[in-house]
Scaffold this motif. Structure first.
Motif, mmCIF file in Angstrom:
data_model
loop_
_atom_site.group_PDB
_atom_site.id
_atom_site.type_symbol
_atom_site.label_atom_id
_atom_site.label_comp_id
_atom_site.label_asym_id
_atom_site.label_seq_id
_atom_site.Cartn_x
_atom_site.Cartn_y
_atom_site.Cartn_z
ATOM 1 N N UNK A 1 42.630 -8.285 10.866
ATOM 2 C CA UNK A 1 42.049 -9.149 11.645
ATOM 3 C C UNK A 1 40.530 -8.797 11.521
ATOM 4 N N UNK A 2 39.465 -9.679 11.258
ATOM 5 C CA UNK A 2 38.303 -9.306 11.048
ATOM 6 C C UNK A 2 37.283 -10.493 11.530
ATOM 7 N N UNK A 3 36.394 -10.335 12.379
ATOM 8 C CA UNK A 3 35.603 -11.069 12.848
ATOM 9 C C UNK A 3 33.984 -10.546 12.546
ATOM 10 N N UNK A 4 33.056 -11.411 11.741
ATOM 11 C CA UNK A 4 31.970 -10.931 11.633
ATOM 12 C C UNK A 4 30.630 -11.975 11.936
ATOM 13 N N UNK A 5 29.984 -11.498 12.798
ATOM 14 C CA UNK A 5 28.923 -12.574 13.486
ATOM 15 C C UNK A 5 27.713 -12.351 12.569
ATOM 16 N N UNK A 6 26.903 -13.319 12.186
ATOM 17 C CA UNK A 6 25.528 -13.173 11.809
ATOM 18 C C UNK A 6 24.544 -14.371 12.163
ATOM 19 N N UNK A 7 23.331 -14.332 11.824
ATOM 20 C CA UNK A 7 22.377 -15.294 12.409
ATOM 21 C C UNK A 7 21.590 -14.920 13.602
ATOM 22 N N UNK A 8 21.583 -13.764 14.145
ATOM 23 C CA UNK A 8 20.857 -13.345 15.131
ATOM 24 C C UNK A 8 19.270 -13.106 14.631
ATOM 25 N N UNK A 9 18.450 -12.787 15.767
ATOM 26 C CA UNK A 9 17.083 -12.258 15.228
ATOM 27 C C UNK A 9 16.109 -12.721 16.455
ATOM 28 N N UNK A 10 15.129 -12.627 16.045
ATOM 29 C CA UNK A 10 13.788 -12.721 17.016
ATOM 30 C C UNK A 10 13.181 -14.134 16.801
ATOM 31 N N UNK A 11 13.201 -14.731 18.060
ATOM 32 C CA UNK A 11 12.571 -16.153 18.183
ATOM 33 C C UNK A 11 11.987 -16.338 19.304
ATOM 34 N N UNK A 12 10.945 -17.277 19.058
ATOM 35 C CA UNK A 12 10.116 -17.524 20.500
ATOM 36 C C UNK A 12 10.851 -18.325 21.476
ATOM 37 N N UNK A 13 10.393 -18.370 22.740
ATOM 38 C CA UNK A 13 11.019 -19.320 23.633
ATOM 39 C C UNK A 13 10.939 -20.636 23.226
ATOM 40 N N UNK A 14 11.910 -21.284 23.528
ATOM 41 C CA UNK A 14 11.820 -22.879 22.920
ATOM 42 C C UNK A 14 12.395 -22.947 21.606
ATOM 43 N N UNK A 15 12.367 -21.825 20.914
ATOM 44 C CA UNK A 15 13.049 -22.016 19.541
ATOM 45 C C UNK A 15 14.668 -22.139 19.537
ATOM 46 N N UNK A 16 15.018 -21.909 18.291
ATOM 47 C CA UNK A 16 16.643 -22.252 18.019
ATOM 48 C C UNK A 16 17.110 -21.223 17.206
ATOM 49 N N UNK A 17 18.271 -21.137 17.187
ATOM 50 C CA UNK A 17 18.923 -20.070 16.227
ATOM 51 C C UNK A 17 20.468 -20.884 16.048
ATOM 52 N N UNK A 18 21.024 -20.486 15.048
ATOM 53 C CA UNK A 18 22.502 -20.683 14.695
ATOM 54 C C UNK A 18 23.154 -19.380 14.339
ATOM 55 N N UNK A 19 24.250 -19.099 15.123
ATOM 56 C CA UNK A 19 25.080 -17.942 14.858
ATOM 57 C C UNK A 19 26.180 -18.402 14.265
ATOM 58 N N UNK A 20 26.900 -17.400 13.537
ATOM 59 C CA UNK A 20 28.138 -17.704 12.562
ATOM 60 C C UNK A 20 29.043 -16.434 13.056
ATOM 61 N N UNK A 21 30.534 -16.751 12.903
ATOM 62 C CA UNK A 21 31.348 -16.062 13.039
ATOM 63 C C UNK A 21 32.530 -16.158 12.125
ATOM 64 N N UNK A 22 32.541 -15.495 11.159
ATOM 65 C CA UNK A 22 33.165 -15.602 9.770
ATOM 66 C C UNK A 22 34.599 -14.769 10.391
ATOM 67 N N UNK A 23 35.978 -15.418 10.325
ATOM 68 C CA UNK A 23 37.063 -14.938 10.562
ATOM 69 C C UNK A 23 37.913 -14.589 9.235
ATOM 70 N N UNK A 24 38.652 -13.494 9.151
ATOM 71 C CA UNK A 24 39.658 -13.385 8.188
ATOM 72 C C UNK A 24 40.902 -12.647 8.848
ATOM 73 N N UNK A 25 41.890 -12.646 7.923
ATOM 74 C CA UNK A 25 42.989 -11.949 8.410
ATOM 75 C C UNK A 25 44.166 -12.483 9.078
ATOM 76 N N UNK A 26 43.788 -13.748 9.451
ATOM 77 C CA UNK A 26 44.825 -14.415 10.360
ATOM 78 C C UNK A 26 44.621 -16.021 10.285
#
Length: 115
Positions: free
Chosen positions: A1-26
């Protein structure tokens, strides 16, 4: 089983981000999933939940109306869309899935909201 997050970073207040979690092994499509976050010096808290088919979601009060959890079971991936970000949203974000008998976590992705 593996879970891998991505998409983080530095953003200004009021901004947006989209995080992803890629899963495998189940069988991802059969499992409920959660996003958690941990701010510096604080305990890890649940951000929200999504059912295995994506039909049910719920969120901690502090992110309701700003964050949306979704999933694409054809891609074995869960997402966290974060809008109207605030400095208090800063922290490491983790995806979490219980695959009996173990509670699995990803390595986390850092989100920093700052001007």
């Amino acid at each position: 089983v593996q879970l891998v997050e991505s998409g983080g970073g530095l953003v200004q207040p009021g901004g947006s981000l989209r995080l992803s979690c890629a899963a495998s092994g189940f069988a991802f499509s059969t499992k409920n999933a959660r996003w958690f976050r941990q701010a510096p010096g604080k305990v890890r808290e649940s951000v929200g939940f999504i059912s295995s088919d994506g039909g049910i979601t719920n969120y901690v009060d502090s992110v309701k109306g700003r964050f949306t959890i979704s999933r694409d079971n054809t891609k074995n991936t869960m997402y966290l869309q974060m809008n109207s970000l605030k400095p208090e949203d800063t922290g490491v974000y983790y995806c979490n899935i219980f695959v009996e008998p173990t509670n699995y976590w990803g390595q986390g992705t850092q989100v920093t909201v700052s001007s």
